[in-house]
Write a protein that holds these residues in place. Sequence first.
Motif, mmCIF file in Angstrom:
data_model
loop_
_atom_site.group_PDB
_atom_site.id
_atom_site.type_symbol
_atom_site.label_atom_id
_atom_site.label_comp_id
_atom_site.label_asym_id
_atom_site.label_seq_id
_atom_site.Cartn_x
_atom_site.Cartn_y
_atom_site.Cartn_z
ATOM 1 N N UNK A 80 0.877 -1.123 0.050
ATOM 2 C CA UNK A 80 -0.086 0.207 0.103
ATOM 3 C C UNK A 80 0.915 1.088 -0.021
ATOM 4 N N UNK A 81 2.006 1.320 0.880
ATOM 5 C CA UNK A 81 2.587 2.482 0.686
ATOM 6 C C UNK A 81 3.642 2.723 -0.191
ATOM 7 N N UNK A 82 4.139 1.643 -0.698
ATOM 8 C CA UNK A 82 5.157 1.647 -1.815
ATOM 9 C C UNK A 82 4.353 2.083 -3.014
ATOM 10 N N UNK A 83 3.055 1.430 -3.399
ATOM 11 C CA UNK A 83 2.641 2.009 -4.520
ATOM 12 C C UNK A 83 1.919 3.087 -4.644
ATOM 13 N N UNK A 84 1.476 3.947 -3.486
ATOM 14 C CA UNK A 84 1.045 5.055 -3.180
ATOM 15 C C UNK A 84 1.966 6.348 -3.471
ATOM 16 N N UNK A 85 3.088 6.108 -3.515
ATOM 17 C CA UNK A 85 4.429 7.156 -3.791
ATOM 18 C C UNK A 85 4.206 7.457 -5.085
ATOM 19 N N UNK A 87 1.379 8.482 -6.617
ATOM 20 C CA UNK A 87 0.320 9.568 -6.516
ATOM 21 C C UNK A 87 1.030 10.499 -5.543
ATOM 22 N N UNK A 88 1.482 10.291 -4.676
ATOM 23 C CA UNK A 88 2.061 11.359 -3.623
ATOM 24 C C UNK A 88 3.030 12.287 -4.387
ATOM 25 N N UNK A 89 3.857 11.589 -5.271
ATOM 26 C CA UNK A 89 4.727 12.505 -5.622
ATOM 27 C C UNK A 89 4.357 13.177 -6.965
ATOM 28 N N UNK A 90 3.310 12.773 -7.630
ATOM 29 C CA UNK A 90 2.424 13.688 -8.592
ATOM 30 C C UNK A 90 1.992 14.870 -8.051
ATOM 31 N N UNK A 91 1.408 14.685 -6.825
ATOM 32 C CA UNK A 91 0.757 15.923 -6.299
ATOM 33 C C UNK A 91 1.559 16.348 -5.043
ATOM 34 N N UNK A 92 2.631 16.074 -4.971
ATOM 35 C CA UNK A 92 3.614 16.666 -3.918
ATOM 36 C C UNK A 92 3.132 16.784 -2.392
ATOM 37 N N UNK A 93 2.574 15.700 -2.144
ATOM 38 C CA UNK A 93 1.734 15.348 -1.095
ATOM 39 C C UNK A 93 2.700 15.014 0.346
ATOM 40 N N UNK A 94 2.433 15.807 1.455
ATOM 41 C CA UNK A 94 2.811 15.352 2.775
ATOM 42 C C UNK A 94 1.561 14.098 3.055
ATOM 43 N N UNK A 95 2.297 13.047 3.434
ATOM 44 C CA UNK A 95 1.031 11.933 3.652
ATOM 45 C C UNK A 95 2.064 10.709 4.721
ATOM 46 N N UNK A 96 0.738 10.148 5.272
ATOM 47 C CA UNK A 96 1.070 9.106 6.155
ATOM 48 C C UNK A 96 0.022 8.105 6.078
ATOM 49 N N UNK A 97 0.147 6.825 6.240
ATOM 50 C CA UNK A 97 -0.979 5.918 6.592
ATOM 51 C C UNK A 97 -0.861 5.377 8.062
ATOM 52 N N UNK A 98 -1.883 5.416 8.682
ATOM 53 C CA UNK A 98 -1.693 5.238 10.338
ATOM 54 C C UNK A 98 -2.674 3.838 10.275
ATOM 55 N N UNK A 99 -2.333 2.903 10.954
ATOM 56 C CA UNK A 99 -3.164 1.602 11.067
ATOM 57 C C UNK A 99 -3.821 1.334 12.525
#
Length: 300
Positions: A80-85, A87-99
């Motif tokens: 989940x985290x690796x493949x989301x990068x 999208x995050x790079x495209x929109x220049x996001x600060x992001x995290x996934x919390x479980x």
Amino acid sequence: MSHFRDHRLQLHLEKNKNRARLLISCADQPGIVAAVSSYLSEQGANIVESNQYTTDPEGGMFFLRIEFECEHLSSKKEQLENEFTSISNKFEMDWKIAYADELKRMAIFVSKGEHCLLELLWQWQAGDLIADIPLVISNHPDLRETVESLGIPFYHIPVTKETKKEAEQKQIELVKKYNIDVVVLARYMQILSAEFVKEMPYRIINIHHSFLPAFIGARPYERAYERGVKLIGATSHYVTNDLDEGPIIEQDIERVNHKDNAEDLKRIGRTIERNVLARAVSWHLQDRVLVYSNKTVVFE
């Protein structure tokens, strides 16, 4: 830990083993929600809660919190985290996934006043405050019995002007030893150094017995009484190097009048303080607070 709390906690962990929260901050631009939603759908995730906020429709900041469920989540975290990068790079996001099943580890700092500490412990015992509390640190020994009766280690670290630096170093060592995620100052009544704050940016939560920005610093109730205020309040905020000026998470107020003296204000204020702090801590534990420009977005 009480059997009741243990049972409630186990139910929570089982119920939320496949639940996570995605937090995003970035410049506002078209296509963010669509891209994120499509991505989660492709991963087989179901969105159960979604909140978003834009500071300015034209060129502002965009904030998004999505809570989702995904079958067999424990085995998909890395993917989940690796493949989301992308999208995050495209929109220049600060992001995290919390479980949701990874409990945050919370240290409570306290002095002699017990009301804020007790509120947190009561909610924790009842299973309403979902966290681990590995330790409580105090510069006074007064509350040791209260804390240890619940099976929580209590560390008494006296603080004087001469020993402050050494005391803080001991505190930092304990925070690291116990892998603490968030420090809660439950009326700790000591100013943390810049070195301490640097260790945990936006992960130290304070309660100030005043409706900030009024009456910052010490003795706010006495100063409020002298000013003849008609409202008193409390403010919970993240700690920064600027005294009582960190990003505000929660505030509340109560009406008072000319018949209330300074002691009355303190008594009324204690109830406000403990409720405000508990709400702020709960929202932080649920990953509902995003910080920007010394402000917060709180998705309640």
